[in-house]
Design a protein around this motif. Sequence first.
Motif, PDB file in Angstrom:
ATOM      1  N   THR A  27       0.850  -1.184   0.000  1.00  0.00           N
ATOM      2  CA  THR A  27       0.000   0.000   0.000  1.00  0.00           C
ATOM      3  C   THR A  27       0.888   1.237   0.000  1.00  0.00           C
ATOM      4  O   THR A  27       2.062   1.181   0.383  1.00  0.00           O
ATOM      5  N   PHE A  28       0.313   2.343  -0.402  1.00  0.00           N
ATOM      6  CA  PHE A  28       1.073   3.591  -0.334  1.00  0.00           C
ATOM      7  C   PHE A  28       1.296   4.001   1.118  1.00  0.00           C
ATOM      8  O   PHE A  28       2.287   4.659   1.439  1.00  0.00           O
ATOM      9  N   GLU A  29       0.412   3.573   2.005  1.00  0.00           N
ATOM     10  CA  GLU A  29       0.612   3.824   3.436  1.00  0.00           C
ATOM     11  C   GLU A  29       1.893   3.138   3.905  1.00  0.00           C
ATOM     12  O   GLU A  29       2.710   3.733   4.614  1.00  0.00           O
ATOM     13  N   TRP A  30       2.090   1.880   3.492  1.00  0.00           N
ATOM     14  CA  TRP A  30       3.296   1.151   3.855  1.00  0.00           C
ATOM     15  C   TRP A  30       4.530   1.828   3.265  1.00  0.00           C
ATOM     16  O   TRP A  30       5.541   2.008   3.945  1.00  0.00           O
TER      17      TRP A  30
ATOM     18  N   ALA B 151       4.907   4.964   2.398  1.00  0.00           N
ATOM     19  CA  ALA B 151       5.153   6.230   3.096  1.00  0.00           C
ATOM     20  C   ALA B 151       5.882   5.987   4.416  1.00  0.00           C
ATOM     21  O   ALA B 151       6.817   6.725   4.760  1.00  0.00           O
ATOM     22  N   GLU B 152       5.472   4.961   5.147  1.00  0.00           N
ATOM     23  CA  GLU B 152       6.135   4.653   6.413  1.00  0.00           C
ATOM     24  C   GLU B 152       7.590   4.237   6.190  1.00  0.00           C
ATOM     25  O   GLU B 152       8.482   4.638   6.944  1.00  0.00           O
ATOM     26  N   GLN B 153       7.857   3.465   5.147  1.00  0.00           N
ATOM     27  CA  GLN B 153       9.231   3.062   4.842  1.00  0.00           C
ATOM     28  C   GLN B 153      10.079   4.274   4.459  1.00  0.00           C
ATOM     29  O   GLN B 153      11.251   4.379   4.849  1.00  0.00           O
TER      30      GLN B 153
ATOM     31  N   ARG C  36       9.569   7.374   5.477  1.00  0.00           N
ATOM     32  CA  ARG C  36       9.821   8.121   6.721  1.00  0.00           C
ATOM     33  C   ARG C  36      10.956   7.487   7.515  1.00  0.00           C
ATOM     34  O   ARG C  36      11.840   8.184   8.027  1.00  0.00           O
TER      35      ARG C  36
ATOM     36  N   ALA D 127       2.984  11.349  -5.775  1.00  0.00           N
ATOM     37  CA  ALA D 127       1.657  11.825  -5.376  1.00  0.00           C
ATOM     38  C   ALA D 127       0.957  12.570  -6.503  1.00  0.00           C
ATOM     39  O   ALA D 127      -0.268  12.543  -6.610  1.00  0.00           O
TER      40      ALA D 127
END
Length: 61
Positions: A21-24, A26-28, A30, A51
Motif C-alpha cells: 500500500t502507499f501507506e506502507w 510512506a512509512e518506509q 519516513r 503523489a
Amino acid sequence: MYFTDRGIEELEKRRGEEEITFEWLAEQLRTFVDLNPDFEVPVERLATWLARLDDDEDEDE
C-alpha cells in the motif's frame, strides 16, 4: 543506465511480486529519512512526484 538503476533492478527482482500500500511505502520512506537525514530532499521530491503523477492527465482534459 544510471547507477541508481542497479538498486531499482534489485528492488524489482527481490520484491517485484509483492503488493504493497502507499501507506506502507510512506512509512518506509519516513523510516529511511529518519535513518538517513541527508536524503530528506530527494525522498521528498520522489514522494511529491509519485503523489502528483495523475495531475498532468487532469490538466490535459
